[in-house]
Structures are given as structure tokens and as C-alpha cells.
Design a protein around this motif. Structure first.
Motif, PDB file in Angstrom:
ATOM      1  N   THR A   1       0.553  -1.566   0.122  1.00  8.34           N
ATOM      2  CA  THR A   1       0.297  -0.444   0.168  1.00  8.34           C
ATOM      3  C   THR A   1       1.113   0.917   0.301  1.00  8.34           C
ATOM      4  O   THR A   1       2.054   0.940   0.738  1.00  8.34           O
TER       5      THR A   1
ATOM      6  N   ARG B   1       1.597   5.712  -0.997  1.00  6.06           N
ATOM      7  CA  ARG B   1       1.228   7.165  -0.739  1.00  6.06           C
ATOM      8  C   ARG B   1       1.555   7.993  -1.846  1.00  6.06           C
ATOM      9  O   ARG B   1       3.078   8.249  -1.186  1.00  6.06           O
TER      10      ARG B   1
ATOM     11  N   THR C   1      -3.729   6.900  -2.050  1.00  9.79           N
ATOM     12  CA  THR C   1      -2.836   5.960  -1.822  1.00  9.79           C
ATOM     13  C   THR C   1      -3.508   4.550  -2.399  1.00  9.79           C
ATOM     14  O   THR C   1      -5.355   4.829  -2.911  1.00  9.79           O
ATOM     15  N   THR C   2      -2.874   4.030  -2.507  1.00 13.24           N
ATOM     16  CA  THR C   2      -3.597   2.533  -3.847  1.00 13.24           C
ATOM     17  C   THR C   2      -2.539   1.202  -3.112  1.00 13.24           C
ATOM     18  O   THR C   2      -1.878   1.563  -2.040  1.00 13.24           O
ATOM     19  N   ASN C   3      -3.494   0.368  -3.269  1.00 13.99           N
ATOM     20  CA  ASN C   3      -3.571  -0.463  -3.088  1.00 13.99           C
ATOM     21  C   ASN C   3      -2.968  -1.876  -3.534  1.00 13.99           C
ATOM     22  O   ASN C   3      -3.582  -1.469  -4.943  1.00 13.99           O
ATOM     23  N   ASN C   4      -1.503  -2.426  -3.949  1.00 17.70           N
ATOM     24  CA  ASN C   4      -1.138  -2.627  -5.101  1.00 17.70           C
ATOM     25  C   ASN C   4      -0.924  -4.244  -4.594  1.00 17.70           C
ATOM     26  O   ASN C   4       0.043  -4.647  -3.597  1.00 17.70           O
ATOM     27  N   GLU C   5      -1.190  -5.355  -5.712  1.00 18.17           N
ATOM     28  CA  GLU C   5      -1.338  -6.767  -5.467  1.00 18.17           C
ATOM     29  C   GLU C   5      -0.049  -7.024  -7.074  1.00 18.17           C
ATOM     30  O   GLU C   5      -0.313  -6.312  -7.826  1.00 18.17           O
TER      31      GLU C   5
ATOM     32  N   LYS D   1      -5.064  -0.377  -7.081  1.00 21.74           N
ATOM     33  CA  LYS D   1      -6.620   0.000  -6.672  1.00 21.74           C
ATOM     34  C   LYS D   1      -6.570   1.047  -5.815  1.00 21.74           C
ATOM     35  O   LYS D   1      -5.664   1.103  -4.781  1.00 21.74           O
ATOM     36  N   LEU D   2      -7.793   2.345  -5.868  1.00 18.36           N
ATOM     37  CA  LEU D   2      -8.037   3.057  -5.256  1.00 18.36           C
ATOM     38  C   LEU D   2      -7.859   2.684  -4.022  1.00 18.36           C
ATOM     39  O   LEU D   2      -9.012   2.042  -3.287  1.00 18.36           O
ATOM     40  N   VAL D   3      -7.192   3.247  -2.460  1.00 17.44           N
ATOM     41  CA  VAL D   3      -7.756   3.232  -1.237  1.00 17.44           C
ATOM     42  C   VAL D   3      -8.376   4.884  -0.469  1.00 17.44           C
ATOM     43  O   VAL D   3      -9.399   5.014   0.134  1.00 17.44           O
ATOM     44  N   ASP D   4      -7.673   5.844  -0.959  1.00 17.67           N
ATOM     45  CA  ASP D   4      -8.179   7.173  -0.841  1.00 17.67           C
ATOM     46  C   ASP D   4      -7.212   8.208  -1.395  1.00 17.67           C
ATOM     47  O   ASP D   4      -6.565   8.482  -2.408  1.00 17.67           O
TER      48      ASP D   4
ATOM     49  N   ASP E   1      -8.473   2.612 -11.285  1.00 19.26           N
ATOM     50  CA  ASP E   1      -7.510   1.705 -10.956  1.00 19.26           C
ATOM     51  C   ASP E   1      -6.736   0.967 -12.125  1.00 19.26           C
ATOM     52  O   ASP E   1      -6.905   1.935 -12.797  1.00 19.26           O
TER      53      ASP E   1
END
Length: 165
Positions: A62, A64, A77-81, A91-94, A101
Motif C-alpha cells: 500500500t 501513498r 493512496t493505492t493498494n498494489n497487488e 486499486k484506490l484506497v483514498d 484502478d
């Protein structure tokens, strides 16, 4: 036929979609490593003022990113898989988006020169929309330019890190 009247404060969001693909003389591993080295982004992405990895795990991270470009400053902030050497899905977190995405894919390209030949095809896709009309009007021109030059920035970075090929 039914027609809805749109008042002055209502507004149709326009989802943006960027899709790029490029063939490179770098391996999937080399390009994957550059994309997942989020901490290095401020060194070569002129719009990235600061990059923080908030959490790192086996399957991704994750992060920022602090955007500063043409007088516009925002963070998201994104969560990256991660699928090692193959794919990064973000994917967007905030942040100032209602949607953000995307996917980086690193596809090996078999070459006649033998097993040591390094090449890959990068496929990048990004969809985004802003959370409000005001933010969209302010940030969209800047973010559109960033999104459309992102792949080129990583290609230039590959030449800096791994040498021109």
C-alpha cells in the motif's frame, strides 16, 4: 421516452481510460522491479514529490504518492497487488478520485537470439474519475498528462538503471 433534467449542480462524471502497450529490450523482471520500487518514483517522475510505502506484504504493498505538478498538489493512496515479474494491479484506497484502478502487465517476448535475450511487452491500463466536479476541473488536465506519459517515464528509467538497449 423519458428525459431527465440535469440541474446546474449536477454533473456527469467522465471516466478516463488510458491504455498503452510497448515492446522493450528489457526483461519482465527488470521492468517489474522498476514499477514496484515505489520509493524511487520521486527520482524520475517529475510530478511525484514524495512516495511512501505504508505497508508491504508478500502479495504487494500500500503506497501513498504525493503529486505536485503545475501548481497542483494532492496525495492519493493505492493498494498494489503483485504477481512477481508478471503483473501489478492497483486499486484506490483514498485520494481525490471516485475511481482509480489499473494494471501493469509484463509479458516475456521469446526471441531467436537465445535464452539470454531480454525483451518484454508492457501493457498498461488505467481507469480514473474524480470525486467532484471541482477537483476534476482542477486536477484532470494534470493527471491526464501524467497518465498518458507514465509508460514513457518507466522506459526512460529502464535506460537510466539498466543502460540503453
Amino acid at each position: 421516452m423519458w428525459i431527465e433534467k440535469i440541474g446546474p449542480l449536477q454533473f456527469m462524471h467522465c471516466m478516463k481510460h488510458v491504455k498503452k502497450s510497448v515492446l522493450l529490450w528489457y526483461s519482465p523482471h527488470e521492468m517489474y522491479a522498476l514499477v514496484t520500487a515505489v520509493e524511487d518514483y520521486p527520482q524520475f517522475l517529475p510530478w511525484c514529490e514524495r512516495a511512501e510505502v505504508l505497508e508491504r506484504g508478500e502479495k504487494g504493498l500500500t503506497a501513498r504518492l504525493h503529486l505536485s505538478f503545475m501548481g497542483v498538489r494532492h496525495a492519493f493512496t493505492t493498494n498494489n497487488e503483485h504477481t512477481v515479474d508478471q503483473r501489478v494491479v492497483l486499486k484506490l484506497v483514498d485520494g481525490p478520485f471516485s475511481t482509480l484502478d489499473g494494471t501493469w502487465q509484463f509479458l516475456p517476448v521469446p526471441l531467436a537470439e537465445g535464452p539470454n535475450a531480454k525483451a518484454c511487452k508492457i501493457e498498461f491500463e488505467l481507469r480514473y474519475d474524480f470525486s467532484s466536479r471541482v477537483l476534476g476541473a482542477l486536477i484532470s488536465p494534470v493527471f491526464d498528462r501524467i497518465a498518458n506519459t507514465l509508460v514513457d517515464s518507466f522506459v526512460k528509467r529502464a535506460a537510466q538503471v539498466h543502460g540503453p538497449r
